[in-house]
Structures are given as C-alpha cells and as structure tokens.
Design a protein around this motif. Structure first.
Motif, PDB file in Angstrom:
ATOM      1  N   LEU A   1       0.866  -1.172   0.000  1.00 34.80           N
ATOM      2  CA  LEU A   1       0.000   0.000   0.000  1.00 34.80           C
ATOM      3  C   LEU A   1       0.905   1.225   0.000  1.00 34.80           C
ATOM      4  O   LEU A   1       1.607   1.490   0.975  1.00 34.80           O
ATOM      5  CB  LEU A   1      -0.905  -0.006   1.239  1.00 34.80           C
ATOM      6  N   GLU A   2       0.923   1.925  -1.133  1.00 36.79           N
ATOM      7  CA  GLU A   2       1.778   3.098  -1.283  1.00 36.79           C
ATOM      8  C   GLU A   2       0.900   4.338  -1.275  1.00 36.79           C
ATOM      9  O   GLU A   2      -0.002   4.465  -2.100  1.00 36.79           O
ATOM     10  CB  GLU A   2       2.569   3.017  -2.588  1.00 36.79           C
ATOM     11  N   LEU A   3       1.161   5.240  -0.319  1.00 41.29           N
ATOM     12  CA  LEU A   3       0.319   6.415  -0.119  1.00 41.29           C
ATOM     13  C   LEU A   3       1.145   7.693  -0.120  1.00 41.29           C
ATOM     14  O   LEU A   3       2.304   7.694   0.288  1.00 41.29           O
ATOM     15  CB  LEU A   3      -0.414   6.305   1.221  1.00 41.29           C
ATOM     16  N   GLU A   4       0.491   8.788  -0.521  1.00 42.41           N
ATOM     17  CA  GLU A   4       1.125  10.100  -0.423  1.00 42.41           C
ATOM     18  C   GLU A   4       1.284  10.468   1.045  1.00 42.41           C
ATOM     19  O   GLU A   4       0.497  10.043   1.896  1.00 42.41           O
ATOM     20  CB  GLU A   4       0.262  11.158  -1.112  1.00 42.41           C
ATOM     21  N   ASP A   5       2.283  11.278   1.362  1.00 44.74           N
ATOM     22  CA  ASP A   5       2.512  11.657   2.755  1.00 44.74           C
ATOM     23  C   ASP A   5       1.314  12.377   3.358  1.00 44.74           C
ATOM     24  O   ASP A   5       0.998  12.195   4.532  1.00 44.74           O
ATOM     25  CB  ASP A   5       3.787  12.483   2.919  1.00 44.74           C
ATOM     26  N   GLU A   6       0.580  13.167   2.566  1.00 40.88           N
ATOM     27  CA  GLU A   6      -0.611  13.851   3.074  1.00 40.88           C
ATOM     28  C   GLU A   6      -1.689  12.851   3.483  1.00 40.88           C
ATOM     29  O   GLU A   6      -2.384  13.052   4.479  1.00 40.88           O
ATOM     30  CB  GLU A   6      -1.163  14.811   2.034  1.00 40.88           C
ATOM     31  N   VAL A   7      -1.827  11.776   2.730  1.00 41.44           N
ATOM     32  CA  VAL A   7      -2.819  10.743   3.051  1.00 41.44           C
ATOM     33  C   VAL A   7      -2.408  10.004   4.317  1.00 41.44           C
ATOM     34  O   VAL A   7      -3.243   9.745   5.195  1.00 41.44           O
ATOM     35  CB  VAL A   7      -3.000   9.769   1.861  1.00 41.44           C
ATOM     36  N   ILE A   8      -1.133   9.683   4.445  1.00 42.63           N
ATOM     37  CA  ILE A   8      -0.638   9.012   5.651  1.00 42.63           C
ATOM     38  C   ILE A   8      -0.883   9.888   6.878  1.00 42.63           C
ATOM     39  O   ILE A   8      -1.375   9.408   7.909  1.00 42.63           O
ATOM     40  CB  ILE A   8       0.852   8.658   5.511  1.00 42.63           C
ATOM     41  N   ASN A   9      -0.583  11.176   6.781  1.00 44.33           N
ATOM     42  CA  ASN A   9      -0.812  12.098   7.902  1.00 44.33           C
ATOM     43  C   ASN A   9      -2.289  12.210   8.244  1.00 44.33           C
ATOM     44  O   ASN A   9      -2.654  12.267   9.420  1.00 44.33           O
ATOM     45  CB  ASN A   9      -0.224  13.473   7.593  1.00 44.33           C
ATOM     46  N   TYR A  10      -3.153  12.222   7.239  1.00 44.25           N
ATOM     47  CA  TYR A  10      -4.600  12.263   7.462  1.00 44.25           C
ATOM     48  C   TYR A  10      -5.067  11.027   8.233  1.00 44.25           C
ATOM     49  O   TYR A  10      -5.814  11.128   9.210  1.00 44.25           O
ATOM     50  CB  TYR A  10      -5.315  12.365   6.111  1.00 44.25           C
ATOM     51  N   ILE A  11      -4.598   9.861   7.807  1.00 41.59           N
ATOM     52  CA  ILE A  11      -4.985   8.613   8.477  1.00 41.59           C
ATOM     53  C   ILE A  11      -4.476   8.598   9.916  1.00 41.59           C
ATOM     54  O   ILE A  11      -5.212   8.254  10.847  1.00 41.59           O
ATOM     55  CB  ILE A  11      -4.466   7.395   7.691  1.00 41.59           C
ATOM     56  N   LEU A  12      -3.220   8.969  10.118  1.00 37.90           N
ATOM     57  CA  LEU A  12      -2.656   8.984  11.474  1.00 37.90           C
ATOM     58  C   LEU A  12      -3.400   9.955  12.380  1.00 37.90           C
ATOM     59  O   LEU A  12      -3.679   9.645  13.544  1.00 37.90           O
ATOM     60  CB  LEU A  12      -1.167   9.331  11.425  1.00 37.90           C
ATOM     61  N   ASP A  13      -3.748  11.133  11.865  1.00 39.87           N
ATOM     62  CA  ASP A  13      -4.501  12.108  12.641  1.00 39.87           C
ATOM     63  C   ASP A  13      -5.852  11.535  13.063  1.00 39.87           C
ATOM     64  O   ASP A  13      -6.270  11.690  14.216  1.00 39.87           O
ATOM     65  CB  ASP A  13      -4.688  13.394  11.831  1.00 39.87           C
ATOM     66  N   ARG A  14      -6.528  10.861  12.145  1.00 42.10           N
ATOM     67  CA  ARG A  14      -7.828  10.255  12.474  1.00 42.10           C
ATOM     68  C   ARG A  14      -7.682   9.160  13.526  1.00 42.10           C
ATOM     69  O   ARG A  14      -8.509   9.035  14.427  1.00 42.10           O
ATOM     70  CB  ARG A  14      -8.468   9.692  11.212  1.00 42.10           C
ATOM     71  N   LEU A  15      -6.625   8.355  13.418  1.00 44.18           N
ATOM     72  CA  LEU A  15      -6.412   7.289  14.401  1.00 44.18           C
ATOM     73  C   LEU A  15      -6.090   7.860  15.779  1.00 44.18           C
ATOM     74  O   LEU A  15      -6.559   7.343  16.793  1.00 44.18           O
ATOM     75  CB  LEU A  15      -5.299   6.349  13.933  1.00 44.18           C
ATOM     76  N   ILE A  16      -5.302   8.933  15.822  1.00 45.49           N
ATOM     77  CA  ILE A  16      -4.983   9.583  17.101  1.00 45.49           C
ATOM     78  C   ILE A  16      -6.249  10.126  17.745  1.00 45.49           C
ATOM     79  O   ILE A  16      -6.486   9.935  18.936  1.00 45.49           O
ATOM     80  CB  ILE A  16      -3.922  10.681  16.899  1.00 45.49           C
ATOM     81  N   LYS A  17      -7.083  10.817  16.976  1.00 45.30           N
ATOM     82  CA  LYS A  17      -8.338  11.353  17.513  1.00 45.30           C
ATOM     83  C   LYS A  17      -9.245  10.234  18.009  1.00 45.30           C
ATOM     84  O   LYS A  17      -9.899  10.367  19.043  1.00 45.30           O
ATOM     85  CB  LYS A  17      -9.046  12.190  16.456  1.00 45.30           C
ATOM     86  N   CYS A  18      -9.276   9.141  17.292  1.00 40.78           N
ATOM     87  CA  CYS A  18     -10.101   8.004  17.694  1.00 40.78           C
ATOM     88  C   CYS A  18      -9.584   7.401  19.000  1.00 40.78           C
ATOM     89  O   CYS A  18     -10.366   6.973  19.840  1.00 40.78           O
ATOM     90  CB  CYS A  18     -10.106   6.966  16.585  1.00 40.78           C
ATOM     91  N   SER A  19      -8.268   7.393  19.183  1.00 39.34           N
ATOM     92  CA  SER A  19      -7.696   6.783  20.387  1.00 39.34           C
ATOM     93  C   SER A  19      -8.016   7.567  21.651  1.00 39.34           C
ATOM     94  O   SER A  19      -7.900   7.036  22.751  1.00 39.34           O
ATOM     95  CB  SER A  19      -6.180   6.629  20.235  1.00 39.34           C
ATOM     96  N   VAL A  20      -8.425   8.824  21.517  1.00 35.08           N
ATOM     97  CA  VAL A  20      -8.779   9.630  22.689  1.00 35.08           C
ATOM     98  C   VAL A  20     -10.283   9.848  22.794  1.00 35.08           C
ATOM     99  O   VAL A  20     -10.737  10.766  23.462  1.00 35.08           O
ATOM    100  CB  VAL A  20      -8.030  10.986  22.712  1.00 35.08           C
ATOM    101  N   GLY A  21     -11.059   9.004  22.084  1.00 33.09           N
ATOM    102  CA  GLY A  21     -12.492   9.009  22.286  1.00 33.09           C
ATOM    103  C   GLY A  21     -13.345   9.574  21.172  1.00 33.09           C
ATOM    104  O   GLY A  21     -14.561   9.523  21.249  1.00 33.09           O
ATOM    105  N   HIS A  22     -12.741  10.124  20.134  1.00 32.24           N
ATOM    106  CA  HIS A  22     -13.544  10.628  19.019  1.00 32.24           C
ATOM    107  C   HIS A  22     -14.070   9.471  18.191  1.00 32.24           C
ATOM    108  O   HIS A  22     -13.484   8.401  18.139  1.00 32.24           O
ATOM    109  CB  HIS A  22     -12.703  11.551  18.125  1.00 32.24           C
ATOM    110  N   ASP A  23     -15.198   9.709  17.528  1.00 30.48           N
ATOM    111  CA  ASP A  23     -15.752   8.672  16.658  1.00 30.48           C
ATOM    112  C   ASP A  23     -14.873   8.493  15.430  1.00 30.48           C
ATOM    113  O   ASP A  23     -14.285   9.452  14.918  1.00 30.48           O
ATOM    114  CB  ASP A  23     -17.161   9.054  16.195  1.00 30.48           C
ATOM    115  N   PHE A  24     -14.787   7.265  14.961  1.00 32.29           N
ATOM    116  CA  PHE A  24     -14.050   6.975  13.740  1.00 32.29           C
ATOM    117  C   PHE A  24     -15.047   6.972  12.593  1.00 32.29           C
ATOM    118  O   PHE A  24     -15.569   5.939  12.185  1.00 32.29           O
ATOM    119  CB  PHE A  24     -13.331   5.635  13.851  1.00 32.29           C
TER     120      PHE A  24
END
Length: 81
Positions: free
Chosen positions: A35-58
């Motif tokens: 799975l090859e992704l642009e750095d902006e896409v990787i950062n978007y995914i990581l940001d969403r996972l971080i928010k989810c880990s502190v209680g935000h909906d995924f």
C-alpha cells in the motif's frame, strides 16, 4: 498479520505500507500487499487514528482511495476495542 490470509486463492503474508508521493496504489507481489500512499494521506490517516484513540468517533470509515491495477479501490478502517 498474525497468520497467512487468502484473497481469491492468493496468499497474503504481509501488508507493507510506504510513502509514495506520485500515486496512491495497492499492489500484490510475492505474497505481499503493498500500500503506497502520499505523505498527506498518511498524515490524514494517522490524525484520524490519534483522535479516535482519545475518544472521538471513527467516522467516516474510509481511509483512502487507491488504484489496484485498472480499478479504483476504497480502503476502509474498522477499529475494535
């Protein structure tokens, strides 16, 4: 992946994610999914996972859209507690 997975009778031993700033794509080589992704896409995914880990909906569940051969494929994420 803890164990070998089969998709359409092809064995998948590993999912390898890397940065590719040319085109988001998914490919299959020698029992591995790449799975090859642009750095902006990787950062978007990581940001969403971080928010989810502190209680935000995924939501929405879509991570990204990639090309797989001649097809466009949407990749979804499902998180379990």
């Amino acid at each position: 992946m803890d164990e070998t997975t089969n998709i359409d009778n092809k064995k998948i031993k590993a999912l390898i994610i890397s940065c590719n700033n040319e085109q988001d794509k998914l490919s299959y080589v020698a029992s591995n999914l790449f799975l090859e992704l642009e750095d902006e896409v990787i950062n978007y995914i990581l940001d969403r996972l971080i928010k989810c880990s502190v209680g935000h909906d995924f939501y929405p569940a879509e991570f990204c859209e990639v090309s797989f051969g001649k097809n466009d494929v949407t990749i979804y994420g499902f998180l379990e507690k």
